[in-house]
Design a protein around this motif. Structure first.
Motif, PDB file in Angstrom:
ATOM      1  N   SER A  11      15.145  41.584  72.980  1.00  0.00           N
ATOM      2  CA  SER A  11      16.189  41.958  73.088  1.00  0.00           C
ATOM      3  C   SER A  11      17.667  41.928  73.564  1.00  0.00           C
ATOM      4  O   SER A  11      17.092  41.167  74.020  1.00  0.00           O
ATOM      5  CB  SER A  11      15.630  43.044  72.441  1.00  0.00           C
ATOM      6  N   THR A  12      18.436  41.366  72.811  1.00  0.00           N
ATOM      7  CA  THR A  12      19.605  40.981  74.169  1.00  0.00           C
ATOM      8  C   THR A  12      20.631  42.110  74.694  1.00  0.00           C
ATOM      9  O   THR A  12      21.037  42.212  75.716  1.00  0.00           O
ATOM     10  CB  THR A  12      20.231  40.131  73.418  1.00  0.00           C
ATOM     11  N   GLN A  13      20.062  43.711  73.413  1.00  0.00           N
ATOM     12  CA  GLN A  13      21.250  44.532  74.281  1.00  0.00           C
ATOM     13  C   GLN A  13      20.875  45.771  73.662  1.00  0.00           C
ATOM     14  O   GLN A  13      19.938  45.592  72.206  1.00  0.00           O
ATOM     15  CB  GLN A  13      22.896  44.660  73.462  1.00  0.00           C
ATOM     16  N   ILE A  14      20.713  46.998  74.202  1.00  0.00           N
ATOM     17  CA  ILE A  14      20.330  48.327  73.038  1.00  0.00           C
ATOM     18  C   ILE A  14      22.083  48.986  73.064  1.00  0.00           C
ATOM     19  O   ILE A  14      22.574  49.058  74.488  1.00  0.00           O
ATOM     20  CB  ILE A  14      19.896  48.253  74.385  1.00  0.00           C
TER      21      ILE A  14
ATOM     22  N   CYS B  34      12.083  42.430  67.875  1.00  0.00           N
ATOM     23  CA  CYS B  34      10.923  42.671  66.516  1.00  0.00           C
ATOM     24  C   CYS B  34      11.795  43.662  66.388  1.00  0.00           C
ATOM     25  O   CYS B  34      11.387  44.649  65.611  1.00  0.00           O
ATOM     26  CB  CYS B  34      10.010  43.213  67.311  1.00  0.00           C
ATOM     27  N   ASN B  35      12.080  43.492  64.793  1.00  0.00           N
ATOM     28  CA  ASN B  35      13.376  44.561  64.003  1.00  0.00           C
ATOM     29  C   ASN B  35      12.713  45.826  63.953  1.00  0.00           C
ATOM     30  O   ASN B  35      13.131  46.275  64.383  1.00  0.00           O
ATOM     31  CB  ASN B  35      14.161  43.536  63.106  1.00  0.00           C
ATOM     32  N   GLY B  36      11.119  45.622  62.521  1.00  0.00           N
ATOM     33  CA  GLY B  36      10.469  47.054  62.789  1.00  0.00           C
ATOM     34  C   GLY B  36      10.349  47.763  63.888  1.00  0.00           C
ATOM     35  O   GLY B  36      10.113  49.139  63.869  1.00  0.00           O
TER      36      GLY B  36
ATOM     37  N   LYS C  85      12.615  49.126  65.612  1.00  0.00           N
ATOM     38  CA  LYS C  85      13.631  50.543  64.586  1.00  0.00           C
ATOM     39  C   LYS C  85      11.894  51.692  64.648  1.00  0.00           C
ATOM     40  O   LYS C  85      12.714  53.031  64.780  1.00  0.00           O
ATOM     41  CB  LYS C  85      13.941  50.528  63.014  1.00  0.00           C
ATOM     42  N   GLY C  86      11.669  51.172  64.851  1.00  0.00           N
ATOM     43  CA  GLY C  86      10.274  52.682  65.220  1.00  0.00           C
ATOM     44  C   GLY C  86      10.457  53.442  66.193  1.00  0.00           C
ATOM     45  O   GLY C  86      10.217  54.314  66.803  1.00  0.00           O
ATOM     46  N   ILE C  87      10.284  52.708  67.349  1.00  0.00           N
ATOM     47  CA  ILE C  87      10.737  52.814  68.956  1.00  0.00           C
ATOM     48  C   ILE C  87      11.988  53.764  68.604  1.00  0.00           C
ATOM     49  O   ILE C  87      12.046  55.175  69.308  1.00  0.00           O
ATOM     50  CB  ILE C  87      11.228  52.253  70.156  1.00  0.00           C
ATOM     51  N   SER C  88      13.372  53.279  68.152  1.00  0.00           N
ATOM     52  CA  SER C  88      14.207  54.233  67.701  1.00  0.00           C
ATOM     53  C   SER C  88      14.210  55.597  67.179  1.00  0.00           C
ATOM     54  O   SER C  88      14.525  56.093  67.358  1.00  0.00           O
ATOM     55  CB  SER C  88      15.631  53.529  67.216  1.00  0.00           C
ATOM     56  N   ARG C  89      12.954  55.576  66.338  1.00  0.00           N
ATOM     57  CA  ARG C  89      12.747  56.691  65.746  1.00  0.00           C
ATOM     58  C   ARG C  89      12.207  58.074  66.849  1.00  0.00           C
ATOM     59  O   ARG C  89      12.152  58.807  66.197  1.00  0.00           O
ATOM     60  CB  ARG C  89      12.460  56.991  64.578  1.00  0.00           C
TER      61      ARG C  89
ATOM     62  N   THR D  34       7.947  42.945  81.787  1.00  0.00           N
ATOM     63  CA  THR D  34       8.586  43.908  81.119  1.00  0.00           C
ATOM     64  C   THR D  34       9.073  43.665  79.402  1.00  0.00           C
ATOM     65  O   THR D  34       8.241  42.798  79.190  1.00  0.00           O
ATOM     66  CB  THR D  34      10.552  44.241  81.316  1.00  0.00           C
ATOM     67  N   SER D  35       9.373  44.593  79.183  1.00  0.00           N
ATOM     68  CA  SER D  35       9.284  44.573  77.427  1.00  0.00           C
ATOM     69  C   SER D  35      10.938  45.540  76.645  1.00  0.00           C
ATOM     70  O   SER D  35      11.510  45.891  78.019  1.00  0.00           O
ATOM     71  CB  SER D  35       8.385  45.472  76.900  1.00  0.00           C
ATOM     72  N   CYS D  36      10.922  45.395  75.265  1.00  0.00           N
ATOM     73  CA  CYS D  36      11.938  46.897  74.711  1.00  0.00           C
ATOM     74  C   CYS D  36      11.671  47.742  75.495  1.00  0.00           C
ATOM     75  O   CYS D  36      12.478  48.252  76.156  1.00  0.00           O
ATOM     76  CB  CYS D  36      11.834  46.135  74.243  1.00  0.00           C
ATOM     77  N   PRO D  37      10.649  48.375  75.075  1.00  0.00           N
ATOM     78  CA  PRO D  37      10.496  49.717  75.930  1.00  0.00           C
ATOM     79  C   PRO D  37      10.966  49.963  77.474  1.00  0.00           C
ATOM     80  O   PRO D  37      11.413  50.927  77.161  1.00  0.00           O
ATOM     81  CB  PRO D  37       9.316  49.910  75.375  1.00  0.00           C
ATOM     82  N   ASP D  38      10.689  49.292  78.140  1.00  0.00           N
ATOM     83  CA  ASP D  38      10.718  49.325  79.558  1.00  0.00           C
ATOM     84  C   ASP D  38      12.344  48.703  79.736  1.00  0.00           C
ATOM     85  O   ASP D  38      12.504  49.237  80.572  1.00  0.00           O
ATOM     86  CB  ASP D  38      10.167  48.168  80.334  1.00  0.00           C
TER      87      ASP D  38
END
Length: 83
Positions: free
Chosen positions: A10-13, A32-34, A37-41, A65-69
């Motif tokens: 991912s490039t931005q949040i 990873c789109n799905g 989206k799940g993390i966001s929800r 690191t990771s998208c959640p991090d």
């Protein structure tokens, strides 16, 4: 707030936290789109500090690191801006 990620697919949040520190919106660009989206929800409607603590240090494969991090970094940056 828009947070530019590092070390992830991912490039931005895009992040919106209200005055009571409740996360109102999270949207990732790329990644990873799905899964994202799940993390966001899962995090929307929760206390920002709680989510940042929960996700900090999560890794992805061999990356440190990771998208959640990165979301935890974005939350902490947003909270610092709010002060």
């Amino acid at each position: 707030m828009i947070y530019k990620t590092t070390g992830t697919c991912s490039t931005q949040i895009e992040l919106d936290i209200d005055a009571d520190h409740i996360i109102r919106k999270v949207a990732f660009t790329g990644g990873c789109n799905g899964n994202l989206k799940g993390i966001s929800r899962l995090v929307e409607g929760r206390k920002a500090e709680e989510v940042a603590d929960l996700l900090a240090g999560t890794t992805c494969g061999f990356k440190n690191t990771s998208c959640p991090d990165q979301l935890s970094h974005a939350i902490l940056a947003a909270l610092a801006e709010m002060k």
